[in-house]
Structure formats: C-alpha cells, structure tokens
Design a protein around this motif. Structure first.
Motif, PDB file in Angstrom:
ATOM      1  N   ASP A 236       0.837  -1.200   0.000  1.00 20.79           N
ATOM      2  CA  ASP A 236       0.000   0.000   0.000  1.00 20.79           C
ATOM      3  C   ASP A 236       0.869   1.247   0.000  1.00 20.79           C
ATOM      4  O   ASP A 236       1.996   1.251   0.505  1.00 20.79           O
ATOM      5  CB  ASP A 236      -0.898   0.024   1.234  1.00 20.79           C
ATOM      6  N   ALA A 237       0.335   2.304  -0.588  1.00 22.22           N
ATOM      7  CA  ALA A 237       1.020   3.588  -0.569  1.00 22.22           C
ATOM      8  C   ALA A 237       1.027   4.157   0.847  1.00 22.22           C
ATOM      9  O   ALA A 237       0.218   3.771   1.703  1.00 22.22           O
ATOM     10  CB  ALA A 237       0.337   4.556  -1.522  1.00 22.22           C
ATOM     11  N   ALA A 238       1.924   5.095   1.098  1.00 15.29           N
ATOM     12  CA  ALA A 238       2.014   5.706   2.428  1.00 15.29           C
ATOM     13  C   ALA A 238       0.963   6.790   2.625  1.00 15.29           C
ATOM     14  O   ALA A 238       0.601   7.105   3.759  1.00 15.29           O
ATOM     15  CB  ALA A 238       3.412   6.293   2.632  1.00 15.29           C
ATOM     16  N   SER A 239       0.468   7.356   1.523  1.00 11.73           N
ATOM     17  CA  SER A 239      -0.498   8.450   1.622  1.00 11.73           C
ATOM     18  C   SER A 239      -1.283   8.559   0.322  1.00 11.73           C
ATOM     19  O   SER A 239      -0.979   7.876  -0.668  1.00 11.73           O
ATOM     20  CB  SER A 239       0.223   9.770   1.914  1.00 11.73           C
ATOM     21  N   LEU A 240      -2.282   9.440   0.314  1.00  9.47           N
ATOM     22  CA  LEU A 240      -3.072   9.702  -0.885  1.00  9.47           C
ATOM     23  C   LEU A 240      -2.161  10.275  -1.970  1.00  9.47           C
ATOM     24  O   LEU A 240      -1.379  11.191  -1.718  1.00  9.47           O
ATOM     25  CB  LEU A 240      -4.196  10.687  -0.565  1.00  9.47           C
ATOM     26  N   ARG A 241      -2.267   9.725  -3.171  1.00  6.07           N
ATOM     27  CA  ARG A 241      -1.488  10.221  -4.311  1.00  6.07           C
ATOM     28  C   ARG A 241      -2.453  10.545  -5.448  1.00  6.07           C
ATOM     29  O   ARG A 241      -3.367   9.766  -5.731  1.00  6.07           O
ATOM     30  CB  ARG A 241      -0.467   9.182  -4.772  1.00  6.07           C
ATOM     31  N   VAL A 242      -2.221  11.681  -6.111  1.00  8.12           N
ATOM     32  CA  VAL A 242      -3.104  12.120  -7.183  1.00  8.12           C
ATOM     33  C   VAL A 242      -2.279  12.461  -8.419  1.00  8.12           C
ATOM     34  O   VAL A 242      -1.266  13.155  -8.330  1.00  8.12           O
ATOM     35  CB  VAL A 242      -3.938  13.348  -6.757  1.00  8.12           C
ATOM     36  N   GLN A 243      -2.742  11.958  -9.540  1.00 10.42           N
ATOM     37  CA  GLN A 243      -2.058  12.166 -10.822  1.00 10.42           C
ATOM     38  C   GLN A 243      -3.051  12.680 -11.851  1.00 10.42           C
ATOM     39  O   GLN A 243      -4.166  12.163 -11.963  1.00 10.42           O
ATOM     40  CB  GLN A 243      -1.459  10.834 -11.297  1.00 10.42           C
ATOM     41  N   ILE A 244      -2.650  13.694 -12.611  1.00  4.46           N
ATOM     42  CA  ILE A 244      -3.412  14.119 -13.783  1.00  4.46           C
ATOM     43  C   ILE A 244      -2.650  13.668 -15.021  1.00  4.46           C
ATOM     44  O   ILE A 244      -1.465  13.969 -15.178  1.00  4.46           O
ATOM     45  CB  ILE A 244      -3.610  15.641 -13.820  1.00  4.46           C
ATOM     46  N   ILE A 245      -3.323  12.919 -15.870  1.00  2.00           N
ATOM     47  CA  ILE A 245      -2.750  12.524 -17.155  1.00  2.00           C
ATOM     48  C   ILE A 245      -3.171  13.603 -18.144  1.00  2.00           C
ATOM     49  O   ILE A 245      -4.331  13.661 -18.558  1.00  2.00           O
ATOM     50  CB  ILE A 245      -3.269  11.136 -17.580  1.00  2.00           C
TER      51      ILE A 245
END
Length: 451
Positions: A236-245
């Motif tokens: 699992d990731a350590a925190s919320l991650r957000v990506q815009i393609i």
C-alpha cells in the motif's frame, strides 16, 4: 481473431511432467461427443508480470511469435497447415499467465497436436517476423493510447503499483518493444516454457490417453528449467497520491482510483466481494451508480471492481464526468468511500447485492466452457479444487456484519491512488481545492509518457 475460450469438456494437467517423474500428472476429463471438435489450452503460469524491466511486453510478444512459424515451417506454411486442418491457434497474454489456445476438427486431432508441439518445441523466431510484429504491436499501443478509457487505465495501473510488476502494461511500451532482440525473446522463452510452469486445459471428442501422452511428451522436452525469481507482494502507498494525465482539449475526463487489493484465499474475500457489489456493482441500486449517475448525473456510469491475483492485486473505482465536474465528483467519490468504511452498508443495499450474486453464481459453472476456465484459473492462481462451484454457498453465508467489518478493515481512503485523464489547466486548481491538497502535490504526467 475469434476467441477460443469456449469449450465442450475438459482435461486438466496441473503439472505436465514425464511419467517417470515423482510429480503426479493430474487429469480431469469431461467427454462430450455432441460436436466433432477438440479444444486445447496450454498455459504457462507466468504472464506479463514476468516481463523484465526494459523488456515490457516481451511475454505478449513471445506468445504472438509462437504463432509465426517454426524451424520447419515459416508463418505462411504454418497458417496454411492450420487452414488445411480446419484449425485455429492464438495466444492470450494475461498478467499472470500466457495461454496458447487451439481448436480443431476431431478427425485432425493428431495433426493439430503435432503442430502444437512443433510451435512450442521448435519456434523459429525469425528476424523478419520479429520486425513485422514490432510494427503491429506498436500500432496496437498507439491505438490504446488514442482511446481515453484504455489510456487512463494503463496509466492508473502503473501509478497504483509504481514499480511492481502488476503495473506492467501487457502490450509493453513502444520503446521496449522496439528494442527487443531475438536473443532476449529466446531467453524469455526458456524462462517461461518449463514443465513446472505448464497447465493444459482443453475439451472435445478425443480419447484421454491421446491427450495425456501428448502432454507428457511435451513436458518431458521442457524439463529441468531454471525457476523464475519469486515475485513479492505489492505494498500500500504511504499516503493519498493524485495524478493528472494531461491530454489537450478534453471536455470529458476519465477518473480512476483505488488501492492494492486482496487474494481469493484471503478471509476477507467473500465479505468484500459482496460489499463491493453493493457499493460499486453494475446495477442502478449500487451506491456509486445511484449517487453519481442517478442522483447527480455526473457520469453515465460509476463502478468499482475487485481483481484478486496470486498476490493482492487491485480494488479500484472508475467514472467519467465532464471536465467541469471532475473536482466535485472526485471529492464526492472519496467521501463516499470514507462513509461506507465508517458507517457501512445498509441492510437493503446488502440484501440486494448478496441475493443477486447468489442468484447468478450458478451460471459460473453451468457449461463445460465455464468449467474449463474455472479449472484453468484455479490452477494458475493456486485456488482449491471446486473454488468456483462453492462460490454461491460462500456468498450466501456472508452477513451484513461480515461485509461491513471487511469494508472497515480493507478500505484505506487516505492511501488511495487517483489518476485522472483530463486537460490539466482546466481541472488542477479546482481539484486541489476540493481534495484539500496543494497544487504542487498533484503529479502531472503527459499522456504520451511511457513508464
């Protein structure tokens, strides 16, 4: 090419080995002579996840090359022989398996088995065919990148799993595919095509002994191979991650979000499977569909999916709002996930979801073709015999309390990966505000970027 996944009976070899080996040859045969046809699957229990770094797409490439000629027949003669036999062959690459499929008129079974053996034991891997296939797969990747939904899914899986092999795109990247060499293909063939890796599944009007002998002989020719290095479970990731393609001139966005999932053998699987159907199933009564489409009209559809594997793979949700609604709808979706984790499902949501799954579970194994695929999946994923046949009973035993406990234990709203295909300048400020993030915390990736 038309899929060869439909079968009329089954035979299964979980370990294709010589008769003298200490490993037992397992055979299950369902005979049906209603049609003069034989279907055969030869699966290798490693798929796109086995692609080495710098060679992404090589498993898919290998499978296609096995259909393109042998040491004694070039592709034209190979295809001509299939036509003469009234047969078809194709390769099916999955994340955790490479499957060679064939179908033939039963009167030509012997000849098809010989050709099948030739394709596996005497592949040519001719340079001219390698060059042609590179061009074809590059075109397929460009086509995938030209469709927003598939492009977003491709980027999301890579973003979710980061460097883990579950994020490998099955087709590979254009750079890696173009750089593949014949030597690399041969090395990957030797890694994958070993007796310990083989699973054979098939069907048709054919004697068991004939298929059994063929499988033993084939496996004995690929014995004593080196084992593949073990794959580790994703984290699992350590925190919320957000990506815009970032893709120019988008008026509609593609939103994907999710986290590392669970395996079929996890105690949470059946409670979570029911809970997911109540939350993000395909019916209008499912919470995501009801809230995002029916009540607010943000997207034509809104779904969530649970994809188990040998290791935990993915749980994810997706919907496709207009660009002006991306920020609000994405924020709302995250709130829904937090709410269902903390407050659980209602009794009405749960009862409808469970009953619909129980009612449909009988259709998971009611035909020979489905039983074949079930057996294949059981062997590839290390599931117990009869796993799919017991599906309905396991679901019917799940309670509302079980489902809500599973949601509470499993969902991690603060550790999700979110990928949004859209025009960055049109959505980034509002998205950051709605999610409570600084703009520089949102990763912007060019839609043409390959990882």
């Amino acid at each position: 090419m038309k899929s060869l996944r439909a079968f009329s009976m089954i035979f299964l070899f979980s370990s294709l080995v010589p008769a003298t080996s200490s490993r037992a040859l397992e055979i299950s045969f369902e005979e049906d002579h209603s049609l003069p046809v034989v279907y055969i699957n030869l699966a290798v229990k490693s798929g796109g996840a086995s692609d080495p770094r710098g060679q992404l797409g090589i498993t898919n490439f290998l499978g296609e090359m096995l259909m393109r000629g042998t040491m004694t027949r070039d592709k034209a003669r190979f295809d001509l022989e299939l036509d003469r036999l009234g047969a078809r062959m194709e390769a099916d690459t999955r994340t955790e398996a490479l499957i060679m499929r064939a179908v033939v008129l039963s009167e030509n079974t012997d000849a098809l088995l010989a050709l099948f053996t030739e394709s596996v034991l005497q592949p040519a891997f001719e340079e001219k065919e390698i060059a042609k296939l590179k061009s074809e797969i590059t075109s397929a990747i460009l086509d995938e990148m030209g469709r927003d939904a598939s492009l977003a899914a491709r980027h999301f899986m890579n973003f979710l799993f980061e460097s883990h092999p579950y994020g490998n795109p099955l087709l590979g990247t254009m750079k890696d595919v173009q750089s593949l060499s014949r030597e690399q293909i041969l090395q990957h063939f030797d890694r994958l095509f070993c007796d310990q890796q083989f699973v054979a599944v098939g069907s048709g009007a054919c004697e068991e002994d004939k298929i059994s002998d063929w499988a033993r002989n084939l496996a004995s020719s690929r014995a004593h191979c080196k084992e593949l290095p073990p794959m580790q479970a994703p984290k699992d990731a350590a925190s919320l991650r957000v990506q815009i393609i970032d893709k120019p001139d988008r008026t509609q966005a593609q939103v994907y979000g999710g986290q590392v999932g669970i395996t079929y053998n996890d105690d949470l699987f059946f409670p979570l499977y029911v809970a997911n159907n109540a939350f993000g199933g395909r019916s209008f009564s499912a919470r995501m569909m009801n809230e995002i489409r029916v009540k607010r009209g943000w997207s034509y559809g809104a779904f969530s999916s649970l994809i188990p594997g040998k290791f935990p793979r993915a749980w994810f949700f997706t919907f496709y709002p207009t660009s002006k609604n991306v920020a609000e709808s994405t924020s709302f979706a995250l709130k829904m996930i937090s709410d269902v984790r903390e407050k659980g499902l209602t009794g009405e949501e749960f009862d409808f979801a469970r009953q619909s799954l129980v009612s449909s579970s009988g259709f998971m194994y009611n035909t020979p073709s489905k039983r074949v695929e079930n057996k294949l999946n059981e062997r590839i994923l290390g599931l117990p015999d009869g796993f799919y046949k017991s599906f309905g009973n396991k679901i019917s035993n799940v309670t509302l309390e079980d489902a809500n406990k599973a949601l509470k234990s499993f969902l991690k709203p603060d550790k999700l990966a979110i990928s949004i295909l859209a025009t960055s300048k049109d959505i980034k400020p509002a998205l950051a505000k709605n999610l409570g993030l600084a703009e520089d915390k949102i990763i912007v990736t060019k839609y043409t970027e390959e990882k």
